[in-house]
Design a protein around this motif. Structure first.
Motif, PDB file in Angstrom:
ATOM      1  N   UNK A 155       0.800  -1.225   0.000  1.00 47.32           N
ATOM      2  CA  UNK A 155       0.000   0.000   0.000  1.00 47.32           C
ATOM      3  C   UNK A 155       0.834   1.276   0.000  1.00 47.32           C
ATOM      4  N   UNK A 156       2.132   1.152   0.033  1.00 51.81           N
ATOM      5  CA  UNK A 156       2.985   2.341   0.034  1.00 51.81           C
ATOM      6  C   UNK A 156       2.922   3.037  -1.322  1.00 51.81           C
ATOM      7  N   UNK A 157       2.782   4.348  -1.318  1.00 51.26           N
ATOM      8  CA  UNK A 157       2.689   5.111  -2.560  1.00 51.26           C
ATOM      9  C   UNK A 157       4.006   5.675  -3.029  1.00 51.26           C
ATOM     10  N   UNK A 158       5.097   5.285  -2.426  1.00 52.68           N
ATOM     11  CA  UNK A 158       6.396   5.867  -2.799  1.00 52.68           C
ATOM     12  C   UNK A 158       6.772   5.551  -4.245  1.00 52.68           C
ATOM     13  N   UNK A 159       6.630   4.292  -4.624  1.00 57.88           N
ATOM     14  CA  UNK A 159       6.988   3.937  -5.999  1.00 57.88           C
ATOM     15  C   UNK A 159       6.056   4.587  -6.998  1.00 57.88           C
ATOM     16  N   UNK A 160       4.784   4.694  -6.642  1.00 59.69           N
ATOM     17  CA  UNK A 160       3.821   5.330  -7.540  1.00 59.69           C
ATOM     18  C   UNK A 160       4.118   6.817  -7.660  1.00 59.69           C
ATOM     19  N   UNK A 161       4.552   7.434  -6.583  1.00 59.96           N
ATOM     20  CA  UNK A 161       4.850   8.865  -6.614  1.00 59.96           C
ATOM     21  C   UNK A 161       6.050   9.163  -7.508  1.00 59.96           C
ATOM     22  N   UNK A 162       6.972   8.233  -7.638  1.00 55.85           N
ATOM     23  CA  UNK A 162       8.127   8.467  -8.504  1.00 55.85           C
ATOM     24  C   UNK A 162       7.790   8.249  -9.975  1.00 55.85           C
ATOM     25  N   UNK A 163       6.628   7.674 -10.276  1.00 56.33           N
ATOM     26  CA  UNK A 163       6.263   7.442 -11.671  1.00 56.33           C
ATOM     27  C   UNK A 163       5.485   8.612 -12.260  1.00 56.33           C
ATOM     28  N   UNK A 164       5.202   9.624 -11.451  1.00 53.39           N
ATOM     29  CA  UNK A 164       4.485  10.805 -11.930  1.00 53.39           C
ATOM     30  C   UNK A 164       5.491  11.933 -12.095  1.00 53.39           C
ATOM     31  N   UNK A 165       5.524  12.491 -13.296  1.00 54.70           N
ATOM     32  CA  UNK A 165       6.486  13.556 -13.591  1.00 54.70           C
ATOM     33  C   UNK A 165       5.768  14.860 -13.891  1.00 54.70           C
ATOM     34  N   UNK A 193       1.545  17.191 -16.567  1.00 54.88           N
ATOM     35  CA  UNK A 193       1.789  16.094 -15.642  1.00 54.88           C
ATOM     36  C   UNK A 193       1.701  14.811 -16.456  1.00 54.88           C
ATOM     37  N   UNK A 194       2.696  13.936 -16.300  1.00 53.67           N
ATOM     38  CA  UNK A 194       2.767  12.715 -17.113  1.00 53.67           C
ATOM     39  C   UNK A 194       2.854  11.504 -16.190  1.00 53.67           C
ATOM     40  N   UNK A 195       2.088  10.481 -16.525  1.00 46.61           N
ATOM     41  CA  UNK A 195       2.144   9.202 -15.818  1.00 46.61           C
ATOM     42  C   UNK A 195       3.023   8.255 -16.626  1.00 46.61           C
ATOM     43  N   UNK A 196       4.063   7.686 -16.020  1.00 50.50           N
ATOM     44  CA  UNK A 196       4.987   6.822 -16.745  1.00 50.50           C
ATOM     45  C   UNK A 196       4.526   5.374 -16.836  1.00 50.50           C
ATOM     46  N   UNK A 197       3.695   4.936 -15.921  1.00 48.07           N
ATOM     47  CA  UNK A 197       3.287   3.533 -15.922  1.00 48.07           C
ATOM     48  C   UNK A 197       2.129   3.307 -16.885  1.00 48.07           C
ATOM     49  N   UNK A 198       1.915   2.038 -17.234  1.00 49.48           N
ATOM     50  CA  UNK A 198       0.821   1.682 -18.139  1.00 49.48           C
ATOM     51  C   UNK A 198      -0.533   1.773 -17.461  1.00 49.48           C
ATOM     52  N   UNK A 199      -0.550   1.573 -16.144  1.00 51.98           N
ATOM     53  CA  UNK A 199      -1.807   1.560 -15.409  1.00 51.98           C
ATOM     54  C   UNK A 199      -2.299   2.985 -15.187  1.00 51.98           C
ATOM     55  N   UNK A 200      -3.553   3.246 -15.459  1.00 54.02           N
ATOM     56  CA  UNK A 200      -4.058   4.613 -15.263  1.00 54.02           C
ATOM     57  C   UNK A 200      -4.221   4.946 -13.784  1.00 54.02           C
ATOM     58  N   UNK A 201      -4.092   6.208 -13.484  1.00 57.80           N
ATOM     59  CA  UNK A 201      -4.345   6.668 -12.121  1.00 57.80           C
ATOM     60  C   UNK A 201      -5.842   6.691 -11.881  1.00 57.80           C
ATOM     61  N   UNK A 202      -6.264   6.206 -10.743  1.00 58.46           N
ATOM     62  CA  UNK A 202      -7.665   6.200 -10.392  1.00 58.46           C
ATOM     63  C   UNK A 202      -7.880   7.254  -9.315  1.00 58.46           C
ATOM     64  N   UNK A 203      -8.751   8.199  -9.604  1.00 62.46           N
ATOM     65  CA  UNK A 203      -9.126   9.255  -8.677  1.00 62.46           C
ATOM     66  C   UNK A 203      -7.901  10.031  -8.175  1.00 62.46           C
ATOM     67  N   UNK A 204      -7.151  10.558  -9.104  1.00 61.52           N
ATOM     68  CA  UNK A 204      -5.983  11.367  -8.746  1.00 61.52           C
ATOM     69  C   UNK A 204      -6.425  12.781  -8.383  1.00 61.52           C
ATOM     70  N   UNK A 205      -5.779  13.344  -7.392  1.00 64.51           N
ATOM     71  CA  UNK A 205      -6.093  14.702  -6.949  1.00 64.51           C
ATOM     72  C   UNK A 205      -4.834  15.554  -7.080  1.00 64.51           C
ATOM     73  N   UNK A 206      -4.990  16.717  -7.689  1.00 65.32           N
ATOM     74  CA  UNK A 206      -3.876  17.641  -7.868  1.00 65.32           C
ATOM     75  C   UNK A 206      -4.259  18.962  -7.229  1.00 65.32           C
ATOM     76  N   UNK A 207      -3.364  19.485  -6.412  1.00 67.18           N
ATOM     77  CA  UNK A 207      -3.571  20.808  -5.820  1.00 67.18           C
ATOM     78  C   UNK A 207      -2.346  21.645  -6.123  1.00 67.18           C
ATOM     79  N   UNK A 208      -2.587  22.875  -6.490  1.00 66.68           N
ATOM     80  CA  UNK A 208      -1.494  23.787  -6.814  1.00 66.68           C
ATOM     81  C   UNK A 208      -1.566  24.997  -5.890  1.00 66.68           C
ATOM     82  N   UNK A 209      -0.413  25.438  -5.467  1.00 71.52           N
ATOM     83  CA  UNK A 209      -0.319  26.604  -4.606  1.00 71.52           C
ATOM     84  C   UNK A 209       0.742  27.540  -5.157  1.00 71.52           C
TER      85      UNK A 209
END
Length: 114
Positions: free
Chosen positions: A39-49, A69-85
């Motif tokens: 369940x750790x999101x560390x590897x998933x976080x490194x696949x988003x550029x 924003x680019x996703x490097x993996x083949x699997x789509x992100x499900x319910x991704x949330x982006x916040x900008x400040x």
């Protein structure tokens, strides 16, 4: 009646009980380690550029900031949330300069529903 399995030895019953408790604890620990690893999101976080460049453009008199924003993996992100400040310096009502004030930016695509 005579105990045919342990020959009235109570120590064997205690040993089997303790062995069961230890095995349950080890199962819980190993399952917890496996679950936390999966369940750790560390590897998933490194696949988003994020792009290292952004564009500010004017549309109908309003300024817009655009970046990719680019996703490097083949699997789509499900319910991704982006916040900008944006971090900016402001002047308060008394004319004093207030530095590093975070300001939430509204996203148009995808809609952030603020």
């Amino acid at each position: 009646t005579r105990d045919v399995f342990f020959d009235n030895c109570w120590e064997a019953s205690v040993l089997i009980f303790l062995e069961s408790i230890v095995s349950i604890l080890l199962d819980c620990i190993s399952l917890g380690i496996v679950y936390s690893h999966i369940s750790s999101g560390r590897r998933r976080a490194t696949s988003i550029l994020f792009s290292d460049r952004a564009v500010i453009h004017r549309v109908h008199g309003e300024l817009f900031l655009a970046f990719q924003v680019v996703e490097q993996k083949k699997h789509p992100l499900v319910e991704a949330h982006v916040r900008c400040y944006a971090v900016r310096d402001e002047t308060d009502a008394w004319g004093r300069r207030v530095e590093f004030q975070p300001c939430a930016m509204r996203l148009e695509k995808p809609d952030d529903e603020m």
